[in-house]
Design a protein around this motif. Structure first.
Motif, PDB file in Angstrom:
ATOM      1  N   ASP A   1     -23.600  -3.426 -27.729  1.00 29.76           N
ATOM      2  CA  ASP A   1     -22.961  -2.129 -27.461  1.00 29.76           C
ATOM      3  C   ASP A   1     -23.903  -0.948 -27.627  1.00 29.76           C
ATOM      4  O   ASP A   1     -23.474   0.167 -27.960  1.00 29.76           O
TER       5      ASP A   1
ATOM      6  N   LYS B   1     -26.413  -0.609 -22.893  1.00 30.07           N
ATOM      7  CA  LYS B   1     -27.179  -1.325 -21.854  1.00 30.07           C
ATOM      8  C   LYS B   1     -26.667  -0.989 -20.455  1.00 30.07           C
ATOM      9  O   LYS B   1     -27.441  -0.842 -19.522  1.00 30.07           O
TER      10      LYS B   1
ATOM     11  N   ASN C   1     -17.560 -11.779 -22.893  1.00 26.35           N
ATOM     12  CA  ASN C   1     -17.633 -11.187 -24.231  1.00 26.35           C
ATOM     13  C   ASN C   1     -18.317  -9.820 -24.132  1.00 26.35           C
ATOM     14  O   ASN C   1     -18.099  -8.947 -24.963  1.00 26.35           O
TER      15      ASN C   1
ATOM     16  N   GLY D   1     -19.118  -6.073 -22.740  1.00 30.97           N
ATOM     17  CA  GLY D   1     -18.395  -4.956 -22.146  1.00 30.97           C
ATOM     18  C   GLY D   1     -19.416  -3.859 -21.934  1.00 30.97           C
ATOM     19  O   GLY D   1     -19.902  -3.282 -22.908  1.00 30.97           O
ATOM     20  N   HIS D   2     -19.819  -3.638 -20.707  1.00 29.27           N
ATOM     21  CA  HIS D   2     -20.880  -2.674 -20.402  1.00 29.27           C
ATOM     22  C   HIS D   2     -20.271  -1.482 -19.681  1.00 29.27           C
ATOM     23  O   HIS D   2     -19.579  -1.643 -18.679  1.00 29.27           O
TER      24      HIS D   2
ATOM     25  N   GLY E   1     -15.368 -14.050 -36.027  1.00 33.77           N
ATOM     26  CA  GLY E   1     -14.762 -12.844 -35.445  1.00 33.77           C
ATOM     27  C   GLY E   1     -15.209 -12.700 -34.008  1.00 33.77           C
ATOM     28  O   GLY E   1     -15.686 -11.642 -33.588  1.00 33.77           O
TER      29      GLY E   1
ATOM     30  N   THR F   1     -15.035 -12.661 -29.781  1.00 38.04           N
ATOM     31  CA  THR F   1     -14.218 -11.852 -28.877  1.00 38.04           C
ATOM     32  C   THR F   1     -13.010 -12.643 -28.366  1.00 38.04           C
ATOM     33  O   THR F   1     -12.167 -12.086 -27.669  1.00 38.04           O
TER      34      THR F   1
ATOM     35  N   GLN G   1     -24.915  -8.618 -25.163  1.00 44.87           N
ATOM     36  CA  GLN G   1     -25.007  -8.673 -26.626  1.00 44.87           C
ATOM     37  C   GLN G   1     -26.326  -8.023 -27.088  1.00 44.87           C
ATOM     38  O   GLN G   1     -26.776  -7.098 -26.448  1.00 44.87           O
TER      39      GLN G   1
ATOM     40  N   THR H   1     -23.538 -14.748 -31.289  1.00 48.78           N
ATOM     41  CA  THR H   1     -22.897 -15.283 -30.089  1.00 48.78           C
ATOM     42  C   THR H   1     -23.525 -16.648 -29.784  1.00 48.78           C
ATOM     43  O   THR H   1     -24.347 -17.148 -30.559  1.00 48.78           O
TER      44      THR H   1
ATOM     45  N   VAL I   1     -19.669  -5.226 -34.196  1.00 49.30           N
ATOM     46  CA  VAL I   1     -18.255  -5.650 -34.103  1.00 49.30           C
ATOM     47  C   VAL I   1     -18.175  -7.099 -34.565  1.00 49.30           C
ATOM     48  O   VAL I   1     -19.070  -7.883 -34.281  1.00 49.30           O
TER      49      VAL I   1
ATOM     50  N   ARG J   1     -11.577  -3.487 -30.698  1.00 51.64           N
ATOM     51  CA  ARG J   1     -11.678  -3.480 -32.169  1.00 51.64           C
ATOM     52  C   ARG J   1     -12.567  -2.323 -32.618  1.00 51.64           C
ATOM     53  O   ARG J   1     -13.556  -2.002 -31.945  1.00 51.64           O
TER      54      ARG J   1
HETATM   55  P1  IMO Z   1     -22.170  -6.309 -25.219  1.00 53.02           P
HETATM   56  O1  IMO Z   1     -22.874  -7.026 -24.088  1.00 53.02           O
HETATM   57  C1  IMO Z   1     -20.953  -6.399 -29.409  1.00 53.02           C
HETATM   58  C2  IMO Z   1     -19.959 -10.346 -31.056  1.00 53.02           C
HETATM   59  C3  IMO Z   1     -18.515 -10.601 -31.435  1.00 53.02           C
HETATM   60  C4  IMO Z   1     -18.705 -11.597 -32.569  1.00 53.02           C
HETATM   61  C5  IMO Z   1     -19.890 -12.423 -32.092  1.00 53.02           C
HETATM   62  C6  IMO Z   1     -19.514 -13.741 -31.417  1.00 53.02           C
HETATM   63  O2  IMO Z   1     -21.068  -5.438 -24.784  1.00 53.02           O
HETATM   64  O3  IMO Z   1     -23.171  -5.648 -26.103  1.00 53.02           O
HETATM   65  P2  IMO Z   1     -18.492 -14.316 -29.033  1.00 53.02           P
HETATM   66  O4  IMO Z   1     -17.204 -13.924 -28.399  1.00 53.02           O
HETATM   67  O5  IMO Z   1     -19.702 -13.923 -28.277  1.00 53.02           O
HETATM   68  O6  IMO Z   1     -18.537 -15.768 -29.424  1.00 53.02           O
HETATM   69  O7  IMO Z   1     -18.512 -13.507 -30.445  1.00 53.02           O
HETATM   70  O8  IMO Z   1     -20.602 -11.608 -31.176  1.00 53.02           O
HETATM   71  N1  IMO Z   1     -20.155  -9.883 -29.663  1.00 53.02           N
HETATM   72  C7  IMO Z   1     -20.480  -8.637 -29.319  1.00 53.02           C
HETATM   73  N2  IMO Z   1     -20.613  -7.520 -30.074  1.00 53.02           N
HETATM   74  N3  IMO Z   1     -21.199  -6.349 -28.071  1.00 53.02           N
HETATM   75  C8  IMO Z   1     -21.103  -7.464 -27.320  1.00 53.02           C
HETATM   76  O9  IMO Z   1     -21.457  -7.504 -26.023  1.00 53.02           O
HETATM   77  C9  IMO Z   1     -20.686  -8.661 -27.922  1.00 53.02           C
HETATM   78  N4  IMO Z   1     -20.453  -9.909 -27.473  1.00 53.02           N
HETATM   79  C10 IMO Z   1     -20.156 -10.649 -28.547  1.00 53.02           C
HETATM   80  O10 IMO Z   1     -17.884  -9.417 -31.866  1.00 53.02           O
HETATM   81  O11 IMO Z   1     -19.101 -10.919 -33.735  1.00 53.02           O
END
Ligand code: IMO
Ligand code: GDP
Ligand code: MG
Length: 461
Positions: free
Chosen positions: A33, A36, A58, A60-61, A143, A145, A240, A255, A289, A321
C-alpha cells in the motif's frame, strides 16, 4: 470513452539509444500500500506494457486522476493509458469472478472492453476457485485478505492446482473433477469449514471461465519478450511489498508469493537480464495491514499514529481494514534495498506528515540490550525490537490545492525538489542519506499530478 491524454513532456528515459529496451520494475518497498498504483499509472504514459507478475486480488492499487478513482485488484495500473497493453502474468493467482467485476467497472467508466484486445491473461497463471476462498477463511494467524491467495499458491506448489492453460484438458474429465472436489472437501473439513464443493459446479465454473476469457488467455511471456525485442517499454508491476515476501519478509506474517525484484521477470515469463531499473515505492512513514511485528508502530488512538491514519486515510484498499501506522523504518528500507537494489525511491504521502510538530525516523532497533542495524530473521525476535529514533522538525499542514500548486510550480519552473520548504527537503535528503537510495519522486497527494519529480529523472513528467 475517457482516456488520459499522453503526457509528452515525460522524458523518454527508457528507450534513448538502446536496441533492446530494458523492462522497469516497480515494487512496494515496505509492507504494501505504498502507492504503487499511482507510480505505475505515471510511468504508463511512456510505456506500452504493464505486467503484473505475482499475487492476485489481495492487491488493491489506486489510481487517481481528476474526479476518477480506480481501485484495481488484478488489472494492471496502466489501464487508463490507452496505448498500454496489460498482462496478468505467469506468476499470478487470478480470481476470474473478481476480474469480471473489475472489467465491468472499467466498462461502465470508459466504455471499453480491453480483454483479448489489450488485456491478456497468462496461460500459466493459476485459477483462484471458490474452494481457495473458503479455505482462506479459516486463517486465524496471519490476518490474510481472505481472497484465497495462499491456498491457490499452495495448490500450485503441490502441483494439484489448475492453470488457465489446463482448463481445456480437464473440464470434461469427470474422474479428475470428482477426485479434485473430494480433495477440496476433505481439506475444508480438516480446517473446520463446511465441505460444499460439488464436481458439477466445479465443471460449470471452469466452463464459464473458458467461455468468458477464451480471447484473453495467451502465452503472455512470449508476447512480453517480443515487445522487449521490439524496443517497447515494459513495466513490471509488483504487488504487496518486500517485507511481505514469502522468503524474505516477516514470516509467517507474509503473503504467499515472491514480491521482490528476482520474481519480476520470472513471473512475467522473461529473463532477468531485461531489467535495468527498479524503483521502490515507500511512504514517508510506514503502514501495515494484518498481523505481524512492526517495530516503529504507533497508536491509532492518539498522536502522530492517529494523524497518519486520519490524514492519510489509511484503510485497506481491498478489505477496508484500518491500516496500522508508524514512523518510517530505515532498517526495513535497507533490507528492502538489499533485496531489490533500487535505482531510485518514490517517497509517497509526504503531504500526510504536514501538521506534525516533529517527525521521527527509526534508524535502528534495540533487542534485549543489543543494538541492531539489520532486521532479525524471525518475527518472534522482531517483535522484541524497540525502535531507536532520530527526530526532525515537522512542517506545516497544507491543503490539497496548496500541495498541487507546489507540484505544479516544481514542474513549470523546472526546479524539482527546489519547490519543497527547507524542513521538507531536509527530511527527504536525510532519508536518501540513511537509506543510500536516491529519491526520484515525492508524492504530495493522491492525484497523478500531485508529485514532485527529481529534475530529468524517470518521473519528470
Ligand atoms: P498491495 O498490492 C497490504 C497482507 C495481508 C496479510 C498478509 C497475507 O495493495 O500493496 P494474503 O491475503 O496475501 O495471504 O495476506 O499480507 N497483504 C497486503 N497488505 N497491501 C497489499 O497489497 C497486501 N496483500 C496482502 O493484510 O497481512
Ligand atoms: P498500492 O497498493 O501500493 O498501489 O497503494 P494503495 O492504493 O493501496 O494505497 C495508497 C493510497 O494512498 C491510495 O489511496 C492512494 O490514492 C494514496 N496515495 C498515493 N500517493 C499518495 C500521496 O503522495 N499522498 C496522498 N495523500 N495519498 C497518496
Ligand atoms: Mg494496496
Amino acid at each position: 470513452m475517457i482516456f488520459i491524454t499522453i503526457r509528452t513532456k515525460y522524458s523518454n528515459t527508457f528507450s534513448a539509444g538502446r536496441r533492446y529496451v530494458p523492462a522497469t520494475v516497480i515494487l512496494g518497498a515496505q509492507w504494501g500500500d505504498e502507492g504503487k498504483g499511482k507510480a505505475i499509472d505515471q510511468l504508463a504514459a511512456n510505456s506500452t506494457w504493464a505486467v503484473r507478475f505475482q499475487g492476485g486480488n489481495n492487491a488493491g492499487h489506486t489510481v487517481v486522476y481528476g474526479d476518477t478513482t480506480l481501485k484495481l485488484h488484478q488489472i494492471p495500473s496502466g489501464i487508463s493509458s490507452q496505448h498500454c497493453s496489460m498482462v496478468l502474468g505467469d506468476g499470478m493467482v487470478i480470481d476470474p469472478w473478481v476480474l469480471e467485476e473489475e472489467l465491468d467497472r472499467w466498462y461502465q467508466l470508459s466504455g471499453e472492453r480491453p480483454e483479448g484486445k489489450r488485456l491478456f491473461i497468462s496461460e500459466r497463471a493459476s485459477v483462484i476457485l471458490p474452494f481457495h476462498r473458503l479455505y482462506d477463511s479459516a486463517d486465524k494467524v496471519v490476518g490474510t485478505t481472505g481472497r484465497g491467495i495462499g491456498p491457490a499458491y499452495r495448490d500450485r506448489i503441490e502441483r494439484v492446482g489448475i492453470r488457465f492453460a489446463d482448463i481445456n484438458n480437464i473440464v470434461d474429465d469427470v474422474e479428475y473433477l470428482q477426485n479434485t472436489t473430494k480433495r477440496m472437501n476433505g481439506q475444508l473439513e480438516s480446517v473446520g469449514v463446511k465441505p460444499s464443493i460439488e464436481w458439477e459446479k466445479l465443471q460449470s465454473d471452469l466452463k464459464w471461465i473458458l467461455e468468458r476469457y477464451s480471447d484473453s488467455i495467451k502465452p503472455t511471456g512470449l508476447m512480453v519478450d517480443f515487445a522487449l525485442k521490439n524496443d517497447e517499454n515494459v513495466l513490471l508491476e509488483g504487488a504487496q511489498g518486500a517485507m511481505l515476501d514469502i522468503d524474505q519478509g516477516t514470516y509467517p506474517y507474509v503473503t504467499s508469493s515472491v514480491t521482490c525484484r528476482a520474481n519480476a521477470t520470472h513471473g512475467a515469463g522473461i529473463h532477468a537480464g531485461h531489467v535495468e531499473q527498479c524503483f521502490g515505492i515507500t511512504k514517508a512513514y510506514t503502514t501495515r495491514v494484518g498481523n505481524g511485528p512492526f517495530p516503529s508502530e504507533l497508536s491509532l488512538e492518539e498522536g502522530p499514529g492517529m494523524h497518519m491514519a486520519k490524514v492519510g486515510n489509511e484503510f485497506g484498499t481491498t478489505t477496508g481494514r484500518p491500516r496500522r501506522t508508524g514512523w518510517l523504518d530505515i532498517v526495513a528500507l535497507k533490507e528492502s534495498n538489499r533485496l531489490n537494489g533500487y535505482s531510485g525511491l518514490v517517497l509517497t504521502k509526504l503531504d500526510v506528515l504536514g501538521g506534525l510538530d516533529e517527525i521521527k525516523i527509526c534508524i535502528g532497533y534495540e533487542m534485549e540490550g543489543k543494538l541492531l542495524h539489520m532486521m532479525p530473521t524471525t518475527s518472534v525476535e522482531l517483535a522484541k525490537c524497540e525502535p531507536i529514533y532520530e527526530t526532525h522538525p515537522g512542517f506545516e499542514a497544507m491543503t490539497e490545492t496548496e500541495w498541487i500548486e507546489m507540484a505544479n510550480k516544481s514542474r513549470v519552473e523546472n526546479i524539482g525538489f527546489g519547490a519543497l520548504t527547507q524542513d521538507m527537503l531536509n527530511y527527504v535528503r536525510r532519508i536518501e542519506k540513511l537509506s543510500g537510495i536516491p529519491i526520484v519522486s515525492i508524492g504530495v497527494g493522491p492525484d497523478r499530478d500531485a508529485s514532485i519529480a527529481s529534475i530529468g529523472g524517470p518521473f519528470d513528467i
